[in-house]
Design an enzyme around this catalytic site. Structure first.
Site, PDB file in Angstrom:
ATOM      1  N   ARG A  58     -52.504   1.058   7.104  1.00 22.11           N
ATOM      2  CA  ARG A  58     -51.676   0.415   8.173  1.00 22.11           C
ATOM      3  C   ARG A  58     -51.301  -0.941   7.914  1.00 22.11           C
ATOM      4  O   ARG A  58     -50.933  -1.651   8.495  1.00 22.11           O
ATOM      5  CB  ARG A  58     -51.668   1.293   8.837  1.00 22.11           C
ATOM      6  CG  ARG A  58     -51.685   2.912   9.473  1.00 22.11           C
ATOM      7  CD  ARG A  58     -52.407   3.157  10.655  1.00 22.11           C
ATOM      8  NE  ARG A  58     -51.692   4.689  11.385  1.00 22.11           N
ATOM      9  CZ  ARG A  58     -52.123   5.587  11.642  1.00 22.11           C
ATOM     10  NH1 ARG A  58     -53.317   4.620  12.191  1.00 22.11           N
ATOM     11  NH2 ARG A  58     -51.695   6.585  11.905  1.00 22.11           N
ATOM     12  N   LYS A  68     -85.384  13.705   7.870  1.00 26.60           N
ATOM     13  CA  LYS A  68     -84.697  14.257   6.759  1.00 26.60           C
ATOM     14  C   LYS A  68     -84.753  14.691   5.700  1.00 26.60           C
ATOM     15  O   LYS A  68     -85.032  14.505   5.014  1.00 26.60           O
ATOM     16  CB  LYS A  68     -83.679  12.463   6.723  1.00 26.60           C
ATOM     17  CG  LYS A  68     -82.706  13.109   5.450  1.00 26.60           C
ATOM     18  CD  LYS A  68     -80.943  13.210   6.057  1.00 26.60           C
ATOM     19  CE  LYS A  68     -79.992  13.336   4.608  1.00 26.60           C
ATOM     20  NZ  LYS A  68     -79.002  14.067   5.532  1.00 26.60           N
ATOM     21  N   LYS A  94     -79.204  17.446  14.328  1.00 25.63           N
ATOM     22  CA  LYS A  94     -79.783  16.019  14.530  1.00 25.63           C
ATOM     23  C   LYS A  94     -80.609  15.507  15.207  1.00 25.63           C
ATOM     24  O   LYS A  94     -81.345  16.404  15.450  1.00 25.63           O
ATOM     25  CB  LYS A  94     -78.517  15.413  15.306  1.00 25.63           C
ATOM     26  CG  LYS A  94     -76.738  15.536  15.292  1.00 25.63           C
ATOM     27  CD  LYS A  94     -76.280  14.937  14.154  1.00 25.63           C
ATOM     28  CE  LYS A  94     -75.355  15.134  13.573  1.00 25.63           C
ATOM     29  NZ  LYS A  94     -75.397  15.539  12.023  1.00 25.63           N
ATOM     30  N   LYS A 154     -63.032  17.902   5.535  1.00 25.02           N
ATOM     31  CA  LYS A 154     -63.027  18.472   6.351  1.00 25.02           C
ATOM     32  C   LYS A 154     -63.316  17.315   7.724  1.00 25.02           C
ATOM     33  O   LYS A 154     -63.309  16.038   7.482  1.00 25.02           O
ATOM     34  CB  LYS A 154     -64.925  19.067   6.692  1.00 25.02           C
ATOM     35  CG  LYS A 154     -65.394  18.378   6.844  1.00 25.02           C
ATOM     36  CD  LYS A 154     -66.909  19.248   6.528  1.00 25.02           C
ATOM     37  CE  LYS A 154     -67.340  18.553   8.223  1.00 25.02           C
ATOM     38  NZ  LYS A 154     -68.308  17.706   8.781  1.00 25.02           N
ATOM     39  N   PHE A 162     -48.512   5.480   8.270  1.00 26.99           N
ATOM     40  CA  PHE A 162     -47.881   7.242   8.086  1.00 26.99           C
ATOM     41  C   PHE A 162     -46.834   7.686   8.522  1.00 26.99           C
ATOM     42  O   PHE A 162     -46.104   8.187   8.439  1.00 26.99           O
ATOM     43  CB  PHE A 162     -49.261   7.527   8.474  1.00 26.99           C
ATOM     44  CG  PHE A 162     -50.105   7.130   7.607  1.00 26.99           C
ATOM     45  CD1 PHE A 162     -50.183   5.798   6.776  1.00 26.99           C
ATOM     46  CD2 PHE A 162     -51.414   6.835   8.171  1.00 26.99           C
ATOM     47  CE1 PHE A 162     -51.831   6.141   5.809  1.00 26.99           C
ATOM     48  CE2 PHE A 162     -52.524   6.463   7.921  1.00 26.99           C
ATOM     49  CZ  PHE A 162     -52.427   5.893   6.588  1.00 26.99           C
ATOM     50  N   HIS A 208     -71.091  23.490   5.345  1.00 30.23           N
ATOM     51  CA  HIS A 208     -72.368  23.277   4.048  1.00 30.23           C
ATOM     52  C   HIS A 208     -73.096  24.546   4.541  1.00 30.23           C
ATOM     53  O   HIS A 208     -73.938  24.347   3.343  1.00 30.23           O
ATOM     54  CB  HIS A 208     -72.980  22.024   4.803  1.00 30.23           C
ATOM     55  CG  HIS A 208     -72.454  20.647   4.854  1.00 30.23           C
ATOM     56  ND1 HIS A 208     -71.400  20.362   4.249  1.00 30.23           N
ATOM     57  CD2 HIS A 208     -72.432  19.721   5.793  1.00 30.23           C
ATOM     58  CE1 HIS A 208     -70.501  19.250   4.421  1.00 30.23           C
ATOM     59  NE2 HIS A 208     -71.339  19.062   5.641  1.00 30.23           N
ATOM     60  N   ASP A 216     -69.921  21.766  12.976  1.00 31.01           N
ATOM     61  CA  ASP A 216     -70.067  20.158  12.139  1.00 31.01           C
ATOM     62  C   ASP A 216     -70.845  20.375  10.943  1.00 31.01           C
ATOM     63  O   ASP A 216     -70.611  19.857   9.807  1.00 31.01           O
ATOM     64  CB  ASP A 216     -71.093  19.047  12.681  1.00 31.01           C
ATOM     65  CG  ASP A 216     -70.533  17.885  12.017  1.00 31.01           C
ATOM     66  OD1 ASP A 216     -69.896  17.388  11.652  1.00 31.01           O
ATOM     67  OD2 ASP A 216     -71.680  16.787  12.031  1.00 31.01           O
TER      68      ASP A 216
HETATM   69  C1  BG6 Z   1     -70.686  15.619   7.684  1.00 31.58           C
HETATM   70  C2  BG6 Z   1     -71.040  15.785   8.675  1.00 31.58           C
HETATM   71  O1  BG6 Z   1     -70.322  16.695   6.965  1.00 31.58           O
HETATM   72  O2  BG6 Z   1     -72.469  15.901   6.839  1.00 31.58           O
HETATM   73  C3  BG6 Z   1     -72.499  14.604   9.441  1.00 31.58           C
HETATM   74  O3  BG6 Z   1     -70.056  15.423   9.454  1.00 31.58           O
HETATM   75  C4  BG6 Z   1     -73.405  14.759   8.605  1.00 31.58           C
HETATM   76  O4  BG6 Z   1     -72.429  14.903  10.841  1.00 31.58           O
HETATM   77  C5  BG6 Z   1     -73.492  15.176   7.386  1.00 31.58           C
HETATM   78  O5  BG6 Z   1     -74.965  13.897   9.083  1.00 31.58           O
HETATM   79  C6  BG6 Z   1     -74.602  14.932   6.648  1.00 31.58           C
HETATM   80  O6  BG6 Z   1     -74.659  14.819   4.966  1.00 31.58           O
HETATM   81  P1  BG6 Z   1     -75.814  14.284   4.331  1.00 31.58           P
HETATM   82  O7  BG6 Z   1     -75.237  14.443   2.509  1.00 31.58           O
HETATM   83  O8  BG6 Z   1     -76.607  13.625   4.413  1.00 31.58           O
HETATM   84  O9  BG6 Z   1     -76.821  15.886   4.449  1.00 31.58           O
END
Ligand code: BG6
Length: 491
Positions: free
Chosen positions: A46, A340, A335, A142, A89, A234, A229
């Site tokens: 925009r 990780k 979270k 998404k 848009f 996923h 989320d």
């Molecule tokens: C996203 C979520 O779809 O995936 C996020 O909205 C999340 O909250 C992320 O942190 C995680 O993705 P990855 O690839 O880092 O595991």
């Protein structure tokens, strides 16, 4: 390399997704000579800006973010593909600029890197200005709705302008190399697929743990929570790839049909079993990698005195079919967890009869599929201790397949590189069908309803832990425990 003439139009070209994922992925594809000479990119946003300024800004971002992967020669080639087109848009006439830019001989791909609330408006204006032809494709990010009903609305709206076979719904987990490798692992290895059912497998764990919090998205996230989320998309995609029946071919329709069948076979979690099969958590202050972090309610942007939104979910799920009857699937995601890590752990059953003196349940075979980081597969085997002092004692040994050892070009491609390549190639195998979206929402809606009906509150867990103690009880009550992988952050 793609040889089709493609015009890729990115709506929301100045947004976070475009900057962090889409442009770097397109650059990498160009660098790997996978983009072909003919792909052009219209960056649409925009803001009043000319192409030269936009290109300069993207160049700076790429240079900073790509580090050693930055390449001056590739950039000189890549930037020539890009034009910036300013479109508000809501202003239909402004879409004429896009029609003039595009070329009838070419295939248009509209990438919606915008909030879903914009999808309908953009489609309508594209349609009314004659931008959508019979070849045009659309890519949706998404969330596709926040429950079954709203997902139908989004799909119906987009479906007025594009047929299902030209709608590409992104779940970025499907773009991960290691997720695609689940197909190879399961269906190209006789030794694996012949043991893949309730006669051999005791249970399956799927963990997607993150150390990040909600990253400045408090208001958005508070209306969503971790089930919507991460689980609805996923984790259920991972579950369906792990548990689905073999597709007849590695083709989009075949794979997607098997995934839908699996999602529909998931036993609902409802009022009757919700307390035994589902745990909700919310992080409190704690420590991650030696640094203090605040709790969910103290995060920047927190707008309420209290919130019952979950930042952690643990589930015990059953799949009601012949192959998986009686096998629990334990899922957890959260979270601000200790590490990780995304992993799938398959634990095999004990032998029917123990003949070794020191045979114990710890010695189960296990297949650990590490999706990220340290991508690879480990198979835990039981072996004889190599010792003359003992007659025949057992020990656990691990066969290790490290994907970093064999990766082409020395790096594992980002999910968006693969996904953009497949959209350009017009192959739907890594995209989510409408039926899958609806089946997974249906299942999540039942669970959300059960939480609401039973007034299930979130349990606090310290940031930097593995979630609330109730999540441990969920699995330990069954005589099992969560599997922890030692991650090596040096990779
Ligand atoms: C996203 C979520 O779809 O995936 C996020 O909205 C999340 O909250 C992320 O942190 C995680 O993705 P990855 O690839 O880092 O595991």
């Amino acid at each position: 390399m793609s040889s089709s003439k493609i015009d890729l139009v990115i709506f929301g070209a100045r947004g976070d997704l475009s900057r962090r994922k889409l442009f770097p992925a397109l650059f990498q594809l160009d660098k790997a000579e996978l983009l072909g000479d003919t792909v052009r990119i219209a960056a649409v946003a925009r803001q009043e800006l000319d192409s030269a300024t936009f290109i300069e800004q993207i160049g700076d971002i790429l240079k900073t973010n790509l580090g050693d992967d930055w390449d001056k020669t590739v950039w000189a080639r890549f930037k020539k593909r890009i034009d910036y087109i300013r479109i508000e848009f809501s202003e239909k006439e402004q879409f004429n600029a896009l029609r003039e830019w595009s070329d009838k001989d070419r295939t248009l791909i509209f990438y919606m890197a915008t909030p879903p609330s914009m999808f309908g408006l953009i489609c309508k204006n594209l349609d009314e200005t004659g931008c959508i032809d019979k070849k045009a494709r659309i890519v949706l990010e998404k969330p596709i709705g926040h429950d079954l009903e709203s997902s139908k609305e989004v799909n119906d709206t987009v479906g007025q302008y594009f047929p299902e076979r030209r709608i590409y719904r992104i779940d970025h987990y499907l773009g991960k190399e290691t997720v695609q490798n689940l197909l190879a692992l399961r269906f190209a290895n006789r030794i694996i697929n012949s043991q893949w059912d309730n006669s051999c497998i005791d249970h399956i764990q799927i963990t997607a743990a993150e150390t990040v919090g909600i990253e400045g998205r408090w208001t958005y996230y508070d209306g969503v929570g971790q089930l919507r989320d991460m689980v609805q998309n996923h984790l259920l995609q991972l579950l369906s790839l792990v548990a689905m029946e073999p597709p007849n071919k590695v083709e989009a329709d075949e794979i997607r049909a098997e995934k839908v069948k699996l999602l529909r076979a998931m036993k609902p979690i409802n009022q009757k079993n919700v307390k035994d099969q589902a745990v909700r958590g919310q992080y409190a202050a704690g420590w991650i990698a030696g640094d203090p972090v605040v709790g969910y309610m103290e995060e920047e942007g927190s707008a309420a005195d209290s919130s019952n939104t979950e930042t952690f979910v643990a589930l015990k799920v059953f799949v009601d079919n012949w192959r998986w009857a009686g096998v629990p699937f334990y899922l957890r995601t959260g979270k601000r967890m200790k590490e990780k890590v995304t992993q799938i752990v398959i634990t095999y059953k004990d032998n029917p009869h123990a003949i070794f003196a020191d045979d114990d349940s710890e010695a189960n075979n296990r297949l650990v599929i590490r999706l990220q980081p340290n991508e690879g597969i480990q198979l835990e085997m039981v072996s004889k201790k190599q010792s003359m002092k003992e007659r025949l004692s057992l020990e656990k040994r691990t066969l290790n397949l490290d994907f970093h050892d064999s990766v082409e070009g020395g790096r594992i491609a980002d999910a968006y590189e693969r996904l953009l390549l497949e959209v350009i190639n017009g192959d739907q195998w890594l995209f989510v069908s409408r039926d899958e979206v609806e089946a997974s929402w249906q299942w999540c809606d039942d669970l959300l309803q059960a939480w609401a009906d039973k007034k299930v509150d979130t349990k606090a867990y310290s940031a930097g832990s593995w979630g609330p103690s109730k999540a441990d009880m969920l699995i330990e009550n069954d005589g099992r425990s969560w599997y922890q992988v030692e991650t090596d952050s040096s990779k």
